[in-house]
Scaffold this active site. Structure first.
Site, PDB file in Angstrom:
ATOM      1  N   GLU A   1      30.797  39.954  55.053  1.00  0.00           N
ATOM      2  CA  GLU A   1      31.097  39.570  53.673  1.00  0.00           C
ATOM      3  C   GLU A   1      31.489  38.084  53.599  1.00  0.00           C
ATOM      4  O   GLU A   1      31.122  37.379  52.651  1.00  0.00           O
ATOM      5  CB  GLU A   1      32.215  40.475  53.123  1.00  0.00           C
ATOM      6  CG  GLU A   1      32.757  40.112  51.757  1.00  0.00           C
ATOM      7  CD  GLU A   1      31.719  40.086  50.632  1.00  0.00           C
ATOM      8  OE1 GLU A   1      30.551  40.457  50.840  1.00  0.00           O
ATOM      9  OE2 GLU A   1      32.079  39.639  49.521  1.00  0.00           O
TER      10      GLU A   1
ATOM     11  N   LYS B   1      29.608  35.219  51.320  1.00  0.00           N
ATOM     12  CA  LYS B   1      30.305  34.394  50.311  1.00  0.00           C
ATOM     13  C   LYS B   1      29.988  32.926  50.544  1.00  0.00           C
ATOM     14  O   LYS B   1      29.671  32.190  49.624  1.00  0.00           O
ATOM     15  CB  LYS B   1      31.827  34.562  50.387  1.00  0.00           C
ATOM     16  CG  LYS B   1      32.429  35.802  49.810  1.00  0.00           C
ATOM     17  CD  LYS B   1      32.363  35.934  48.319  1.00  0.00           C
ATOM     18  CE  LYS B   1      31.093  36.561  47.865  1.00  0.00           C
ATOM     19  NZ  LYS B   1      30.980  37.960  47.804  1.00  0.00           N
TER      20      LYS B   1
ATOM     21  N   LYS C   1      23.998  37.579  38.383  1.00  0.00           N
ATOM     22  CA  LYS C   1      25.156  38.470  38.538  1.00  0.00           C
ATOM     23  C   LYS C   1      24.703  39.915  38.736  1.00  0.00           C
ATOM     24  O   LYS C   1      25.312  40.667  39.480  1.00  0.00           O
ATOM     25  CB  LYS C   1      26.071  38.347  37.320  1.00  0.00           C
ATOM     26  CG  LYS C   1      27.339  39.182  37.411  1.00  0.00           C
ATOM     27  CD  LYS C   1      28.295  38.650  38.466  1.00  0.00           C
ATOM     28  CE  LYS C   1      29.477  39.544  38.722  1.00  0.00           C
ATOM     29  NZ  LYS C   1      30.022  39.343  40.080  1.00  0.00           N
TER      30      LYS C   1
ATOM     31  N   ASN D   1      45.261  46.678  25.610  1.00  0.00           N
ATOM     32  CA  ASN D   1      44.658  46.240  26.867  1.00  0.00           C
ATOM     33  C   ASN D   1      45.522  46.819  27.970  1.00  0.00           C
ATOM     34  O   ASN D   1      46.734  46.616  27.985  1.00  0.00           O
ATOM     35  CB  ASN D   1      44.668  44.701  26.909  1.00  0.00           C
ATOM     36  CG  ASN D   1      44.250  44.138  28.250  1.00  0.00           C
ATOM     37  OD1 ASN D   1      43.562  44.797  29.014  1.00  0.00           O
ATOM     38  ND2 ASN D   1      44.659  42.918  28.536  1.00  0.00           N
ATOM     39  N   GLY D   2      44.901  47.583  28.888  1.00  0.00           N
ATOM     40  CA  GLY D   2      45.678  48.176  29.975  1.00  0.00           C
ATOM     41  C   GLY D   2      45.282  49.620  30.180  1.00  0.00           C
ATOM     42  O   GLY D   2      44.259  50.081  29.657  1.00  0.00           O
TER      43      GLY D   2
ATOM     44  N   TRP E   1      36.842  46.489  26.929  1.00  0.00           N
ATOM     45  CA  TRP E   1      36.139  46.677  28.202  1.00  0.00           C
ATOM     46  C   TRP E   1      36.502  48.096  28.601  1.00  0.00           C
ATOM     47  O   TRP E   1      37.647  48.388  28.952  1.00  0.00           O
ATOM     48  CB  TRP E   1      36.642  45.645  29.205  1.00  0.00           C
ATOM     49  CG  TRP E   1      36.231  45.886  30.614  1.00  0.00           C
ATOM     50  CD1 TRP E   1      36.973  46.482  31.594  1.00  0.00           C
ATOM     51  CD2 TRP E   1      34.999  45.520  31.231  1.00  0.00           C
ATOM     52  NE1 TRP E   1      36.273  46.504  32.766  1.00  0.00           N
ATOM     53  CE2 TRP E   1      35.053  45.928  32.587  1.00  0.00           C
ATOM     54  CE3 TRP E   1      33.833  44.893  30.774  1.00  0.00           C
ATOM     55  CZ2 TRP E   1      33.997  45.726  33.476  1.00  0.00           C
ATOM     56  CZ3 TRP E   1      32.795  44.692  31.674  1.00  0.00           C
ATOM     57  CH2 TRP E   1      32.884  45.096  32.997  1.00  0.00           C
TER      58      TRP E   1
ATOM     59  N   ARG F   1      36.085  37.155  28.654  1.00  0.00           N
ATOM     60  CA  ARG F   1      36.735  38.209  29.433  1.00  0.00           C
ATOM     61  C   ARG F   1      35.793  39.390  29.678  1.00  0.00           C
ATOM     62  O   ARG F   1      36.086  40.263  30.485  1.00  0.00           O
ATOM     63  CB  ARG F   1      37.984  38.718  28.693  1.00  0.00           C
ATOM     64  CG  ARG F   1      39.049  37.656  28.540  1.00  0.00           C
ATOM     65  CD  ARG F   1      40.061  38.026  27.485  1.00  0.00           C
ATOM     66  NE  ARG F   1      40.963  39.091  27.885  1.00  0.00           N
ATOM     67  CZ  ARG F   1      42.095  38.902  28.531  1.00  0.00           C
ATOM     68  NH1 ARG F   1      42.461  37.686  28.871  1.00  0.00           N
ATOM     69  NH2 ARG F   1      42.870  39.918  28.846  1.00  0.00           N
TER      70      ARG F   1
ATOM     71  N   GLU G   1      26.283  31.978  49.775  1.00  0.00           N
ATOM     72  CA  GLU G   1      25.943  32.082  48.349  1.00  0.00           C
ATOM     73  C   GLU G   1      26.354  30.858  47.544  1.00  0.00           C
ATOM     74  O   GLU G   1      25.606  30.399  46.688  1.00  0.00           O
ATOM     75  CB  GLU G   1      26.706  33.267  47.724  1.00  0.00           C
ATOM     76  CG  GLU G   1      26.078  34.596  47.884  1.00  0.00           C
ATOM     77  CD  GLU G   1      26.920  35.657  47.198  1.00  0.00           C
ATOM     78  OE1 GLU G   1      26.361  36.373  46.374  1.00  0.00           O
ATOM     79  OE2 GLU G   1      28.135  35.772  47.476  1.00  0.00           O
TER      80      GLU G   1
ATOM     81  N   HIS H   1      24.244  38.279  73.379  1.00  0.00           N
ATOM     82  CA  HIS H   1      22.911  38.882  73.293  1.00  0.00           C
ATOM     83  C   HIS H   1      21.975  38.043  72.434  1.00  0.00           C
ATOM     84  O   HIS H   1      20.949  38.540  71.982  1.00  0.00           O
ATOM     85  CB  HIS H   1      23.008  40.311  72.753  1.00  0.00           C
ATOM     86  CG  HIS H   1      23.820  41.195  73.640  1.00  0.00           C
ATOM     87  ND1 HIS H   1      23.348  41.684  74.838  1.00  0.00           N
ATOM     88  CD2 HIS H   1      25.099  41.632  73.539  1.00  0.00           C
ATOM     89  CE1 HIS H   1      24.292  42.405  75.416  1.00  0.00           C
ATOM     90  NE2 HIS H   1      25.370  42.394  74.640  1.00  0.00           N
TER      91      HIS H   1
ATOM     92  N   CYS I   1      39.924  43.851  28.284  1.00  0.00           N
ATOM     93  CA  CYS I   1      40.011  43.836  26.824  1.00  0.00           C
ATOM     94  C   CYS I   1      40.670  42.546  26.346  1.00  0.00           C
ATOM     95  O   CYS I   1      41.476  41.952  27.047  1.00  0.00           O
ATOM     96  CB  CYS I   1      40.858  45.001  26.338  1.00  0.00           C
ATOM     97  SG  CYS I   1      40.298  46.587  26.923  1.00  0.00           S
TER      98      CYS I   1
HETATM   99  C1  F6R Z   1      27.632  38.891  46.330  1.00  0.00           C
HETATM  100  C2  F6R Z   1      27.079  39.582  45.210  1.00  0.00           C
HETATM  101  C3  F6R Z   1      25.877  40.440  45.416  1.00  0.00           C
HETATM  102  C4  F6R Z   1      26.151  41.828  44.810  1.00  0.00           C
HETATM  103  C5  F6R Z   1      24.894  42.709  44.878  1.00  0.00           C
HETATM  104  C6  F6R Z   1      25.171  44.114  44.397  1.00  0.00           C
HETATM  105  O1  F6R Z   1      28.699  38.071  45.976  1.00  0.00           O
HETATM  106  O2  F6R Z   1      27.596  39.498  44.139  1.00  0.00           O
HETATM  107  O3  F6R Z   1      25.531  40.551  46.754  1.00  0.00           O
HETATM  108  O4  F6R Z   1      27.192  42.402  45.530  1.00  0.00           O
HETATM  109  O5  F6R Z   1      23.882  42.146  44.112  1.00  0.00           O
HETATM  110  O6  F6R Z   1      25.621  44.094  43.079  1.00  0.00           O
HETATM  111  P1  F6R Z   1      26.342  45.348  42.445  1.00  0.00           P
HETATM  112  O7  F6R Z   1      27.623  45.528  43.162  1.00  0.00           O
HETATM  113  O8  F6R Z   1      26.513  44.990  41.004  1.00  0.00           O
HETATM  114  O9  F6R Z   1      25.422  46.516  42.663  1.00  0.00           O
END
Ligand code: F6R
Length: 608
Positions: A481, A485, A603, A100-101, A74, A27, A488, A504, A2
């Site tokens: 993971e 990262k 995103k 906010n909180g 939010w 935000r 990407e 293997h 928020c």
């Molecule tokens: C990696 C990333 C993507 C999401 C994936 C699932 O940094 O952002 O791999 O994790 O697209 O997205 P959500 O979690 O929104 O279902």
């Protein structure tokens, strides 16, 4: 997260507040609202949706007044809707509050107020604040005292701005665990969640500290500590540009969000630990999990990696079989649903097409579904039978960081609780686990303070042709993971594998252009990982180990060692991912990329 603004001065408050709110849009939010003071009235206008929608609503009326408060919400309690938007008002509609909180004891306070005939309009936790102030005020306490008495009753976190019809000459602000900054102008004063909302009016600011309360008048500001004593603090001069200010002074949202993790972890954990016990207000845990014979978890990308960690965690704590599947695989493979399957879906956005399809399939097959998501009001949150929200706040950078660690926190809470319910861990162990989880946010904070080491390492390694991450068990999940990262945002070819798989196949790719990152936190398997590192070094690879603080074993084996604060081995993913996130970030910067907006990625993946 928020956004809060407050203004008192000579200009029309509506326009000042709308402009400041726009500066807080970064935000993330799902609704917006304002409250304006004028001649003994407080006028509230609010709406679900964007600030544009609020402007549209205001277009045909003139709301006079040179003082008011504003908010972008939010959602955390109650879905995004007009009625759940802020400002929230007390029973007399003469006191308006933006917040906010999270108020952790809001249900208890709500019952207390309802017993005094207070009628609630919204599903928000914030409304209890407005009603409490209103209640104390109507008992004859002055506004300031009514606010102070209310604050004493709140458990949780808040940044607040308060406007009362009977006090058109002032705005009250208060903070605990959420930021608020006061802007000192000429014949005007402002308050906001963040600097960008103030910059059009002033660069002289006072950061409010924990437990402080401020009363803003047009020509001066009074600052009080939590005991109610007046304090004096000199303003700071801000010379950030507006863009840097939006990112809290960080160069990118991703870096800010990596640093947000200590707070996000704490926000996600705290409301779920009560009197030394893990409790979920959101659903009846025993009823949902009591008869489970198997857990099935599905998700995509980073959220799927959280599911991988969860598999180890549920099996470790609760001795229950866990099946983890990528949502796009699950939905097309004609899965076998079993009675008493406990089905969990994980998604930051709550809008990922494959994850939604997998959830719908599970529901069709007769499973009840628990969703773990970051977005209240998302499709996943609406359609799942039960929801556990990660309280990470909006994640803006495309690469997921704080959503991941808060997903892990939710999953660990479920796993430990289920272990207790199934009598796989005793009382002492249960309490010790809770204590260790409680320590994680401060350990994350400490770890984040070592980022310079990682930055320097990245500046030497960013040009490697290949980076391989390896680990065993929990460390394997974090290797997956970490590799995601790095690829990407730095576009480096990176892969992850279970360290035992090295011989293997993957070892055929190891050469002098390779960096091998071994994640080594599973103490019982240290000897095995040492052998794996030696095998890659013998083929000319450089090596980095991420392991526990105080562990010397790897110093003679690897070229470089990063350490993380010690917690129990099974909780290591909550910390071990942080250096890997920072490494990916700094490699991306070294390569001249924009880590917030990596090429070809979105995103939220709302189509297949
Ligand atoms: C990696 C990333 C993507 C999401 C994936 C699932 O940094 O952002 O791999 O994790 O697209 O997205 P959500 O979690 O929104 O279902």
């Amino acid at each position: 997260m928020c956004g809060i603004t407050g203004y008192i001065g000579r200009e029309e408050a509506v326009f000042v507040l709308l402009d400041s709110l726009k500066k807080l849009e970064y935000r993330g939010y799902d609704s917006a609202g304002i409250a304006i003071l004028h001649e003994g009235t407080v006028t509230v206008r609010k709406t679900k949706g964007q600030i544009r929608a609020l402007e549209e609503k205001l277009k045909n009326e003139r709301i006079r007044g040179t003082a008011g408060i504003g908010h972008t919400r939010w959602a955390t309690h109650g879905e995004p809707s007009d009625v759940n938007s802020h400002p929230q008002t007390g029973a007399s509609d003469r006191i308006a509050v933006v917040h906010n909180g999270i108020i952790e004891n809001y249900l208890r306070l709500k019952e207390w107020l309802q017993a005094r005939e207070v009628v609630f309009k919204s599903e928000t936790d914030t409304e209890v604040i407005a009603h409490l102030i209103d209640y104390y005020y109507r008992q004859g306490q002055g506004l300031l005292k009514a606010v102070q008495n209310t604050l004493k009753r709140l458990e949780g976190s808040y940044a607040l701005a308060i406007a009362a019809a009977d006090y058109p000459d002032r705005i009250i602000a208060a903070r605990k665990d959420n930021p608020l900054v006061i802007g000192l102008g000429k014949d005007e004063n402002l308050v906001a969640s963040d600097i960008p909302a103030l910059l059009a009016h002033t660069r002289e600011v006072i950061y409010m500290e924990e437990g402080e309360l401020a009363v803003l008048y047009r020509d001066h500001v009074e600052l009080l500590n939590s005991q109610g004593d007046h304090i004096v603090r000199s303003p700071l001069h801000v010379d950030w540009d507006a863009e840097a200010a939006e990112k809290g002074g960080y160069a990118h949202f991703m870096l800010k969000e990596i640093h947000d993790q200590a707070k996000a972890l704490s926000d996600t954990l705290r409301p779920r630990i009560k009197a030394g016990d893990i409790t979920f207000d959101e659903f009846d845990f025993e009823e949902f999990c009591g008869n489970a014979r198997r857990i099935v978890i599905t998700a995509c990308g980073t959220a799927w990696h959280a599911a991988m960690v969860a598999k180890y965690a549920f099996e470790y704590f609760a001795r229950i079989p866990v099946e983890v599947d990528i949502a796009s695989e699950y939905r097309y493979r004609n899965p076998v649903a079993q009675e008493n399957d406990l089905f969990i879906v994980i998604s930051q956005s709550g809008e990922t097409a494959d994850t939604l399809a997998a959830m719908r399939l599970a529901k069709k097959g007769g499973n009840r579904v628990l969703a773990i998501t970051n977005v209240v009001g998302s499709t996943l949150a609406r359609e799942a039978d039960l929801v556990l929200f990660t309280l990470a706040g909006p994640e803006i950078a495309v690469a997921s960081t704080k959503a991941f660690t808060t997903q892990l926190m939710c999953l660990y809470l479920l796993a430990v609780k289920l272990g207790k319910l199934r009598s796989r861990i005793d009382d002492t162990e249960y309490r010790a686990c809770i204590e260790d989880l409680r320590r994680i946010p401060s350990q994350a904070e400490k770890l984040l303070s070592t980022q310079d080491l990682i930055q320097r390492f990245a500046s030497r390694q960013f040009n490697k042709h290949k980076v391989f991450f390896m680990g065993r068990q929990f460390d394997y999940a974090i290797s997956l993971e970490s590799a995601l990262k790095l690829k990407e945002i730095s576009y480096t070819h990176s892969e992850a594998f279970a360290a035992g798989e090295l011989k293997h196949g993957p070892i055929a790719l190891v050469d002098t252009h390779t960096l091998v990152v071994a994640i080594a936190t599973q103490t019982a398997l240290f000897d095995k990982i040492v052998s794996n590192i030696r095998e890659t070094s013998a083929r000319g690879a450089s090596s980095l180990v991420i392991s526990w603080e105080g562990e010397r074993l790897f110093e003679s084996v690897a070229d470089e060692v990063f350490t993380i604060p010690k917690t129990r081995d099974c909780f290591s993913p909550l910390l071990s991912i942080i250096p890997a996130q920072l490494f990916a970030y700094y490699c991306s910067i070294q390569r001249g990329n924009n880590p917030d907006k990596p090429r070809n990625l979105a995103k939220s993946v709302t189509v297949e």
